[in-house]
Motif scaffolding. Structure first.
Motif, PDB file in Angstrom:
ATOM      1  N   GLY A   1       0.818  -1.201   0.000  1.00 30.11           N
ATOM      2  CA  GLY A   1       0.000   0.000   0.000  1.00 30.11           C
ATOM      3  C   GLY A   1       0.853   1.252   0.000  1.00 30.11           C
ATOM      4  N   SER A   2       1.761   1.346   0.967  1.00 29.47           N
ATOM      5  CA  SER A   2       2.548   2.569   1.048  1.00 29.47           C
ATOM      6  C   SER A   2       4.039   2.314   1.248  1.00 29.47           C
ATOM      7  N   GLY A   3       4.450   1.062   1.173  1.00 34.89           N
ATOM      8  CA  GLY A   3       5.861   0.765   1.403  1.00 34.89           C
ATOM      9  C   GLY A   3       6.678   0.803   0.127  1.00 34.89           C
ATOM     10  N   ASP A   4       7.970   0.507   0.294  1.00 34.87           N
ATOM     11  CA  ASP A   4       8.878   0.437  -0.841  1.00 34.87           C
ATOM     12  C   ASP A   4       9.008  -1.010  -1.303  1.00 34.87           C
ATOM     13  N   ILE A   5       9.335  -1.194  -2.561  1.00 36.99           N
ATOM     14  CA  ILE A   5       9.586  -2.531  -3.089  1.00 36.99           C
ATOM     15  C   ILE A   5      11.001  -2.551  -3.659  1.00 36.99           C
ATOM     16  N   GLY A   6      11.795  -3.500  -3.213  1.00 37.91           N
ATOM     17  CA  GLY A   6      13.148  -3.604  -3.731  1.00 37.91           C
ATOM     18  C   GLY A   6      13.458  -5.041  -4.105  1.00 37.91           C
ATOM     19  N   SER A   7      14.184  -5.240  -5.183  1.00 41.13           N
ATOM     20  CA  SER A   7      14.624  -6.584  -5.538  1.00 41.13           C
ATOM     21  C   SER A   7      15.998  -6.476  -6.187  1.00 41.13           C
ATOM     22  N   ASP A   8      16.893  -7.377  -5.804  1.00 38.28           N
ATOM     23  CA  ASP A   8      18.207  -7.387  -6.414  1.00 38.28           C
ATOM     24  C   ASP A   8      18.532  -8.809  -6.848  1.00 38.28           C
ATOM     25  N   ASN A   9      19.120  -8.958  -8.016  1.00 37.51           N
ATOM     26  CA  ASN A   9      19.546 -10.276  -8.477  1.00 37.51           C
ATOM     27  C   ASN A   9      18.423 -11.284  -8.586  1.00 37.51           C
ATOM     28  N   GLY A  10      17.263 -10.855  -9.039  1.00 36.56           N
ATOM     29  CA  GLY A  10      16.134 -11.771  -9.160  1.00 36.56           C
ATOM     30  C   GLY A  10      15.975 -12.261 -10.580  1.00 36.56           C
ATOM     31  N   ALA A  11      15.101 -13.269 -10.779  1.00 35.64           N
ATOM     32  CA  ALA A  11      14.816 -13.755 -12.120  1.00 35.64           C
ATOM     33  C   ALA A  11      13.356 -14.143 -12.222  1.00 35.64           C
ATOM     34  N   GLY A  12      12.738 -13.789 -13.342  1.00 34.62           N
ATOM     35  CA  GLY A  12      11.331 -14.085 -13.570  1.00 34.62           C
ATOM     36  C   GLY A  12      10.574 -12.805 -13.838  1.00 34.62           C
ATOM     37  N   GLN A  13       9.432 -12.908 -14.482  1.00 30.90           N
ATOM     38  CA  GLN A  13       8.637 -11.708 -14.727  1.00 30.90           C
ATOM     39  C   GLN A  13       8.235 -11.096 -13.397  1.00 30.90           C
TER      40      GLN A  13
ATOM     41  N   GLY B   1       5.173   4.275  -2.326  1.00 25.31           N
ATOM     42  CA  GLY B   1       6.589   3.997  -2.123  1.00 25.31           C
ATOM     43  C   GLY B   1       7.360   3.998  -3.423  1.00 25.31           C
ATOM     44  N   GLU B   2       8.635   3.607  -3.329  1.00 22.69           N
ATOM     45  CA  GLU B   2       9.410   3.526  -4.560  1.00 22.69           C
ATOM     46  C   GLU B   2       9.629   2.062  -4.955  1.00 22.69           C
ATOM     47  N   VAL B   3       9.944   1.861  -6.208  1.00 21.89           N
ATOM     48  CA  VAL B   3      10.219   0.511  -6.721  1.00 21.89           C
ATOM     49  C   VAL B   3      11.641   0.520  -7.271  1.00 21.89           C
ATOM     50  N   VAL B   4      12.500  -0.319  -6.684  1.00 22.40           N
ATOM     51  CA  VAL B   4      13.879  -0.398  -7.165  1.00 22.40           C
ATOM     52  C   VAL B   4      14.191  -1.859  -7.473  1.00 22.40           C
ATOM     53  N   VAL B   5      14.362  -2.187  -8.731  1.00 27.48           N
ATOM     54  CA  VAL B   5      14.662  -3.566  -9.126  1.00 27.48           C
ATOM     55  C   VAL B   5      15.989  -3.541  -9.869  1.00 27.48           C
ATOM     56  N   THR B   6      16.997  -4.169  -9.306  1.00 26.95           N
ATOM     57  CA  THR B   6      18.323  -4.112  -9.930  1.00 26.95           C
ATOM     58  C   THR B   6      18.830  -5.498 -10.293  1.00 26.95           C
ATOM     59  N   ASN B   7      19.712  -5.567 -11.266  1.00 27.67           N
ATOM     60  CA  ASN B   7      20.322  -6.835 -11.725  1.00 27.67           C
ATOM     61  C   ASN B   7      19.296  -7.922 -11.989  1.00 27.67           C
ATOM     62  N   HIS B   8      18.222  -7.574 -12.655  1.00 30.57           N
ATOM     63  CA  HIS B   8      17.139  -8.536 -12.825  1.00 30.57           C
ATOM     64  C   HIS B   8      17.232  -9.258 -14.167  1.00 30.57           C
ATOM     65  N   LEU B   9      16.705 -10.496 -14.198  1.00 32.73           N
ATOM     66  CA  LEU B   9      16.564 -11.228 -15.452  1.00 32.73           C
ATOM     67  C   LEU B   9      15.072 -11.374 -15.699  1.00 32.73           C
ATOM     68  N   GLY B  10      14.565 -10.754 -16.729  1.00 32.29           N
ATOM     69  CA  GLY B  10      13.144 -10.863 -17.036  1.00 32.29           C
ATOM     70  C   GLY B  10      12.478  -9.495 -17.028  1.00 32.29           C
ATOM     71  N   THR B  11      11.300  -9.475 -17.613  1.00 32.82           N
ATOM     72  CA  THR B  11      10.581  -8.203 -17.740  1.00 32.82           C
ATOM     73  C   THR B  11      10.073  -7.731 -16.377  1.00 32.82           C
ATOM     74  N   VAL B  12      10.159  -6.425 -16.143  1.00 32.42           N
ATOM     75  CA  VAL B  12       9.684  -5.860 -14.879  1.00 32.42           C
ATOM     76  C   VAL B  12       8.593  -4.835 -15.176  1.00 32.42           C
ATOM     77  N   TRP B  13       7.450  -4.980 -14.499  1.00 38.29           N
ATOM     78  CA  TRP B  13       6.387  -3.980 -14.577  1.00 38.29           C
ATOM     79  C   TRP B  13       6.419  -3.191 -13.266  1.00 38.29           C
ATOM     80  N   ALA B  14       6.179  -1.895 -13.300  1.00 31.36           N
ATOM     81  CA  ALA B  14       6.170  -1.161 -12.042  1.00 31.36           C
ATOM     82  C   ALA B  14       5.249   0.038 -12.115  1.00 31.36           C
ATOM     83  N   SER B  15       4.506   0.218 -11.035  1.00 29.39           N
ATOM     84  CA  SER B  15       3.745   1.459 -10.955  1.00 29.39           C
ATOM     85  C   SER B  15       3.712   1.929  -9.508  1.00 29.39           C
ATOM     86  N   THR B  16       3.749   3.228  -9.313  1.00 25.76           N
ATOM     87  CA  THR B  16       3.667   3.773  -7.968  1.00 25.76           C
ATOM     88  C   THR B  16       2.889   5.092  -8.031  1.00 25.76           C
ATOM     89  N   GLY B  17       2.251   5.421  -6.908  1.00 25.84           N
ATOM     90  CA  GLY B  17       1.498   6.669  -6.895  1.00 25.84           C
ATOM     91  C   GLY B  17       2.426   7.866  -6.930  1.00 25.84           C
TER      92      GLY B  17
END
Lengths: 444, 108
Positions: free
Chosen positions: A289-301, A309-325
């Motif tokens: 709802g209002s938190g941050d989302i972070g992912s590092d070194n992940g794989a998969g859509q 919050g903010e969305v930070v996805v780094t070193n990822h393998l696969g398509t990333v969708w993101a939306s935030t207010g």
């Protein structure tokens, strides 16, 4: 094939048998692996000579069908033989179970082969569940009132532990054989739950209100489910399951080295979600709802959404969708292969990918937009009201540009100089628009 | 060897081995696979079947190394079944020898 894979497939293929028979069979093969490993063989070797678990399951099922047909034809003599009281197993089972009460707590043992589900129904107790090198299930508590818990082994193989009303919290520990194959279900209100070193659960379910949940080194053939209805946090490390369903009302999720063979669904009301080295071929669905989302070194859509919050996805393998207010979006992935929209109300958006083969739309209300791709194979649409737009594309990109700025904005495009010919028909369309910012396009 | 033929004879092997002494699953599998080429995993469905038929019973016994093991023990009807199967087998071999001219089971 590893022991885990072998037993998972066998367990799945035996789905048409009753749970007791299935567990008995899985235990037999578990024992076979253990003895083989002790004699110095590898899991691979052992499973290879055992043969395909699917064929083995087939034979068990065939047994079952032949027996059903046979029952009619049995002679009285055989019928008698099948029920002779010469069954040492029964007596062994009874002596296998023992309970010891003492002033400072009690211990209860039960033979794990008879159990297909361990169910704990607790209130304020902290519970620690761990797998060990033993064949029994041992329940231990520092509660000195033996009426505080009802402990029973139900006929359908459920080992059921329930905290009785009117008793306060105490510490409980439950030890299981590391390769216990069965379900594990824990419910508690304010107590903490810890689970570790369980290598072949059928499924895992934990539910708490304000307690925290921790799991480490846990593998499930089926579902891994955590439901926190209050403020408890969940921390998972080195966990594997067919699928994960994780939900919390306001707690945080801290997750590392998670492996889902299909999907991961997780949501929290106001907590943060932090993922490290998580793999999920069926796709991540992550929201807060209002938190941050972070992912590092992940794989998969990866689909991420957060209210503020903010969305930070780094070193990822696969398509990333993101939306935030209103937060920032920062994504670094190898490849975007689907059509994706990135949107934020007021944050900045920074997307880096090696290869773009879907069409992307990037929209921010007042933030800056940065995008880079070495290989361009899709259209790009970018729009911000008051931010700047920076684009970096591989030098060989074949694109046509439609750039729009307000009267105060500057436009700079290195591709104006590079392109000798235009391939209008196959070119990717890059449409960028900012009302009061600048547009800058670089060739990599 | 032919699959159906092998299947029928495996019952005989397991029952015979259990007539010697009680054994745990891994031990049975090992003893048989030393002599006959099989997919080891097929012994367990067989054990389950002959247990359901009342030819063997099982019990758990502590082991000096690791967790307790499940031992298989032959019942009276199991011992009778073994004799029956061996008689049938001998008669079958006899018949086979008469037709093919092979002696003593020969190069079957």
């Amino acid at each position: 094939m590893s022991k885990y894979e072998f037993l998972s497939i066998l367990g799945r293929e035996l789905g048409n048998l009753d749970a007791e028979t299935r567990n008995e069979i899985l235990n037999d093969f578990g024992e076979h692996f253990d003895i083989g490993l002790r004699s110095g063989k590898s899991e691979e070797e052992i499973s290879r000579v055992l043969g395909d678990p699917r064929d083995i399951a087939q034979e068990f099922s065939q047994n079952r069908r032949e027996q059903a047909a046979d029952t009619e034809r049995r002679t009285d003599e055989d019928r008698y033989a099948a029920y002779t009281p010469n069954r040492r197993e029964d007596t062994a089972d009874i002596s296998d179970e023992d309970t010891a009460f003492s002033f400072d707590g009690f211990v209860k043992n039960v033979d794990a082969r008879r159990v297909r589900c361990v169910r704990l129904d607790l209130t304020e107790d902290d519970i620690e569940i761990r797998g060990g090198n033993q064949s029994r299930i041992t329940l231990q508590t520092d509660e000195d009132d033996e009426d505080a818990y009802s402990v029973s082994l139900l006929p359908d193989g459920v080992f059921y532990i329930k905290k009785q009303r009117g008793h306060g919290g105490s510490d409980i520990s439950l030890e299981l054989p590391e390769d216990y194959y069965g379900d594990l279900e824990v419910t508690t209100r304010s107590g903490d739950i810890q689970a570790a070193n369980l290598s072949s659960l059928a499924s895992f379910k934990a539910r708490s209100s304000s307690g925290d949940m921790e799991a480490e080194n846990v593998r499930c053939a089926g579902e891994f489910r955590v439901h926190i209805t209050g403020s408890g946090d969940a921390s998972l490390s080195a966990v594997a399951a067919e699928r994960f369903v994780l939900a919390s009302a306001s707690g945080d999720f801290d997750i590392s080295r998670l492996n889902a063979s299909s999907t991961l669904n997780m949501s929290t009301g106001s907590g943060d979600i932090d993922l490290r080295e998580c793999k999920c071929p069926g796709g991540f669905n992550v929201s807060t709802g209002s938190g941050d989302i972070g992912s590092d070194n992940g794989a998969g859509q990866f689909k991420a959404s957060t209210g503020s919050g903010e969305v930070v996805v780094t070193n990822h393998l696969g398509t990333v969708w993101a939306s935030t207010g209103s937060g920032n979006i920062e994504i670094e992935t190898d490849e975007i292969t689907s059509d994706v929209t990135y949107s934020t109300g007021s944050g900045d958006i920074n997307i880096e990918c090696r290869r773009l083969s879907g069409n992307i739309r990037i929209a921010s209300g007042s933030g800056d937009i940065e995008f880079s791709a070495y290989e361009l194979g899709g259209n790009i649409t970018g729009r911000t009201v008051s931010g700047d737009i920076d684009l970096s594309l591989g030098r060989g990109s074949n694109a046509v540009f439609a750039l729009k700025t307000g009267f105060s904005g500057r436009k700079r495009n290195e591709f104006d100089r590079i392109r000798s010919e235009q391939y209008q028909n196959t070119a990717c369309k890059v449409s960028l628009e900012t009302l009061s910012g600048d547009i800058d396009i670089k060739a990599l | 060897m032919n699959v159906q033929l092998k299947k029928g004879t495996l019952d005989m092997c397991v029952l015979s081995l259990l007539c010697e002494s009680d054994k745990y699953g891994y031990e049975l599998v090992n003893r048989i696979s030393e002599a006959i080429e099989i997919s080891e995993g097929t012994i367990y469905p067989l054990l389950k079947r002959i247990k359901d038929d009342g030819y063997v019973t099982t019990y758990l016994k502590e082991s000096s190394e690791g967790p307790p093991r499940k031992y298989y023990s032959i019942t009276e009807s199991g011992a009778r079944k073994k004799d029956e199967l061996l008689d049938e087998w001998a008669a079958f071999i006899d018949g086979l020898n008469k037709i093919t001219g092979l002696k003593d089971g020969g190069a079957l």
